[in-house]
Design a protein around this motif. Structure first.
Motif, PDB file in Angstrom:
ATOM      1  N   ALA A  65       0.833  -1.211   0.000  1.00  0.00           N
ATOM      2  CA  ALA A  65       0.000   0.000   0.000  1.00  0.00           C
ATOM      3  C   ALA A  65       0.864   1.255   0.000  1.00  0.00           C
ATOM      4  O   ALA A  65       0.543   2.231  -0.691  1.00  0.00           O
ATOM      5  N   ASP A  66       1.968   1.234   0.754  1.00  0.00           N
ATOM      6  CA  ASP A  66       2.886   2.390   0.758  1.00  0.00           C
ATOM      7  C   ASP A  66       3.441   2.641  -0.640  1.00  0.00           C
ATOM      8  O   ASP A  66       3.467   3.770  -1.124  1.00  0.00           O
ATOM      9  N   GLU A  67       3.895   1.566  -1.286  1.00  0.00           N
ATOM     10  CA  GLU A  67       4.493   1.692  -2.617  1.00  0.00           C
ATOM     11  C   GLU A  67       3.470   2.154  -3.649  1.00  0.00           C
ATOM     12  O   GLU A  67       3.764   3.010  -4.487  1.00  0.00           O
ATOM     13  N   VAL A  68       2.276   1.597  -3.591  1.00  0.00           N
ATOM     14  CA  VAL A  68       1.232   1.973  -4.557  1.00  0.00           C
ATOM     15  C   VAL A  68       0.762   3.404  -4.304  1.00  0.00           C
ATOM     16  O   VAL A  68       0.485   4.143  -5.249  1.00  0.00           O
ATOM     17  N   GLU A  69       0.721   3.799  -3.051  1.00  0.00           N
ATOM     18  CA  GLU A  69       0.329   5.174  -2.730  1.00  0.00           C
ATOM     19  C   GLU A  69       1.330   6.170  -3.323  1.00  0.00           C
ATOM     20  O   GLU A  69       0.935   7.179  -3.902  1.00  0.00           O
ATOM     21  N   GLN A  70       2.608   5.873  -3.215  1.00  0.00           N
ATOM     22  CA  GLN A  70       3.630   6.734  -3.822  1.00  0.00           C
ATOM     23  C   GLN A  70       3.468   6.761  -5.340  1.00  0.00           C
ATOM     24  O   GLN A  70       3.599   7.804  -5.977  1.00  0.00           O
ATOM     25  N   TRP A  71       3.181   5.615  -5.917  1.00  0.00           N
ATOM     26  CA  TRP A  71       2.974   5.518  -7.361  1.00  0.00           C
ATOM     27  C   TRP A  71       1.762   6.357  -7.776  1.00  0.00           C
ATOM     28  O   TRP A  71       1.805   7.081  -8.774  1.00  0.00           O
ATOM     29  N   ALA A  72       0.680   6.261  -7.008  1.00  0.00           N
ATOM     30  CA  ALA A  72      -0.569   6.953  -7.356  1.00  0.00           C
ATOM     31  C   ALA A  72      -0.441   8.468  -7.247  1.00  0.00           C
ATOM     32  O   ALA A  72      -1.103   9.199  -7.987  1.00  0.00           O
ATOM     33  N   GLU A  73       0.406   8.935  -6.342  1.00  0.00           N
ATOM     34  CA  GLU A  73       0.576  10.382  -6.172  1.00  0.00           C
ATOM     35  C   GLU A  73       1.164  11.038  -7.419  1.00  0.00           C
ATOM     36  O   GLU A  73       0.909  12.208  -7.680  1.00  0.00           O
ATOM     37  N   ARG A  74       1.937  10.285  -8.185  1.00  0.00           N
ATOM     38  CA  ARG A  74       2.574  10.840  -9.382  1.00  0.00           C
ATOM     39  C   ARG A  74       1.653  10.807 -10.594  1.00  0.00           C
ATOM     40  O   ARG A  74       2.000  11.315 -11.651  1.00  0.00           O
ATOM     41  N   ARG A  75       0.498  10.197 -10.465  1.00  0.00           N
ATOM     42  CA  ARG A  75      -0.429  10.074 -11.590  1.00  0.00           C
ATOM     43  C   ARG A  75      -1.587  11.051 -11.411  1.00  0.00           C
ATOM     44  O   ARG A  75      -2.092  11.239 -10.316  1.00  0.00           O
ATOM     45  N   GLU A  76      -2.027  11.624 -12.505  1.00  0.00           N
ATOM     46  CA  GLU A  76      -3.182  12.516 -12.406  1.00  0.00           C
ATOM     47  C   GLU A  76      -4.481  11.773 -12.697  1.00  0.00           C
ATOM     48  O   GLU A  76      -5.552  12.225 -12.332  1.00  0.00           O
ATOM     49  N   PHE A  77      -4.385  10.618 -13.344  1.00  0.00           N
ATOM     50  CA  PHE A  77      -5.572   9.852 -13.711  1.00  0.00           C
ATOM     51  C   PHE A  77      -5.276   8.374 -13.501  1.00  0.00           C
ATOM     52  O   PHE A  77      -4.356   7.838 -14.118  1.00  0.00           O
ATOM     53  N   ILE A  78      -6.023   7.719 -12.616  1.00  0.00           N
ATOM     54  CA  ILE A  78      -5.841   6.279 -12.411  1.00  0.00           C
ATOM     55  C   ILE A  78      -7.204   5.595 -12.397  1.00  0.00           C
ATOM     56  O   ILE A  78      -8.201   6.190 -11.995  1.00  0.00           O
ATOM     57  N   THR A  79      -7.204   4.355 -12.840  1.00  0.00           N
ATOM     58  CA  THR A  79      -8.418   3.551 -12.818  1.00  0.00           C
ATOM     59  C   THR A  79      -8.223   2.420 -11.816  1.00  0.00           C
ATOM     60  O   THR A  79      -7.115   2.183 -11.335  1.00  0.00           O
ATOM     61  N   ALA A  80      -9.290   1.717 -11.532  1.00  0.00           N
ATOM     62  CA  ALA A  80      -9.201   0.581 -10.620  1.00  0.00           C
ATOM     63  C   ALA A  80      -8.271  -0.490 -11.191  1.00  0.00           C
ATOM     64  O   ALA A  80      -7.515  -1.129 -10.447  1.00  0.00           O
ATOM     65  N   ASP A  81      -8.301  -0.664 -12.507  1.00  0.00           N
ATOM     66  CA  ASP A  81      -7.405  -1.633 -13.145  1.00  0.00           C
ATOM     67  C   ASP A  81      -5.941  -1.225 -12.992  1.00  0.00           C
ATOM     68  O   ASP A  81      -5.075  -2.077 -12.786  1.00  0.00           O
ATOM     69  N   ASP A  82      -5.672   0.068 -13.086  1.00  0.00           N
ATOM     70  CA  ASP A  82      -4.307   0.563 -12.899  1.00  0.00           C
ATOM     71  C   ASP A  82      -3.812   0.233 -11.492  1.00  0.00           C
ATOM     72  O   ASP A  82      -2.682  -0.219 -11.309  1.00  0.00           O
ATOM     73  N   ILE A  83      -4.659   0.467 -10.504  1.00  0.00           N
ATOM     74  CA  ILE A  83      -4.285   0.189  -9.115  1.00  0.00           C
ATOM     75  C   ILE A  83      -4.047  -1.302  -8.917  1.00  0.00           C
ATOM     76  O   ILE A  83      -3.069  -1.714  -8.296  1.00  0.00           O
ATOM     77  N   ARG A  84      -4.929  -2.118  -9.484  1.00  0.00           N
ATOM     78  CA  ARG A  84      -4.780  -3.576  -9.334  1.00  0.00           C
ATOM     79  C   ARG A  84      -3.483  -4.059  -9.987  1.00  0.00           C
ATOM     80  O   ARG A  84      -2.763  -4.888  -9.432  1.00  0.00           O
ATOM     81  N   ARG A  85      -3.160  -3.535 -11.168  1.00  0.00           N
ATOM     82  CA  ARG A  85      -1.910  -3.928 -11.831  1.00  0.00           C
ATOM     83  C   ARG A  85      -0.686  -3.482 -11.050  1.00  0.00           C
ATOM     84  O   ARG A  85       0.265  -4.243 -10.867  1.00  0.00           O
TER      85      ARG A  85
END
Length: 109
Positions: A65-85
């Motif tokens: 969750a920590d790693e994905v949260e850091q990844w998500a902060e750099r994205r302006e648009f994410i989908t549920a599939d992006d998060i799952r991948r």
């Protein structure tokens, strides 16, 4: 020199077309807000299904969750599939079976 300039212009045009089609495809998908708690709960659920120890699964889920949260902060648009991948890719470092099950949730395997 002119040939190189034409090739460069053609390449830029192809990139623009590719980017536009990618943006259109993403616009068709639903944008979601990242939820750390939901991600941890989802990983914990799958870990219980596989019979993983709760304590170790919780540690792994929080690291992912920590790693994905850091990844998500750099994205302006994410989908549920992006998060799952993204989560399954990071989960693979800790538990390949859990990563596979998490990635293919809701699919017949």
């Amino acid at each position: 020199m002119r040939l190189a300039e034409k090739a460069k212009a053609k390449y830029k045009k192809a990139q623009a077309v590719s980017k536009a089609s990618e943006q259109k495809a993403r616009a068709d998908k639903k944008k979601v807000k990242f939820s750390r708690k939901k991600l941890i709960d989802d990983i914990m659920f799958e870990a219980r299904v596989l019979g993983r120890h709760t304590g170790s699964a919780k540690i792994v889920a929080e690291k992912v969750a920590d790693e994905v949260e850091q990844w998500a902060e750099r994205r302006e648009f994410i989908t549920a599939d992006d998060i799952r991948r993204a989560a399954s890719l990071r989960l693979k470092k800790y538990d390949e079976d859990l990563a596979y099950i998490y990635k293919n949730y809701g699919k017949i395997i």
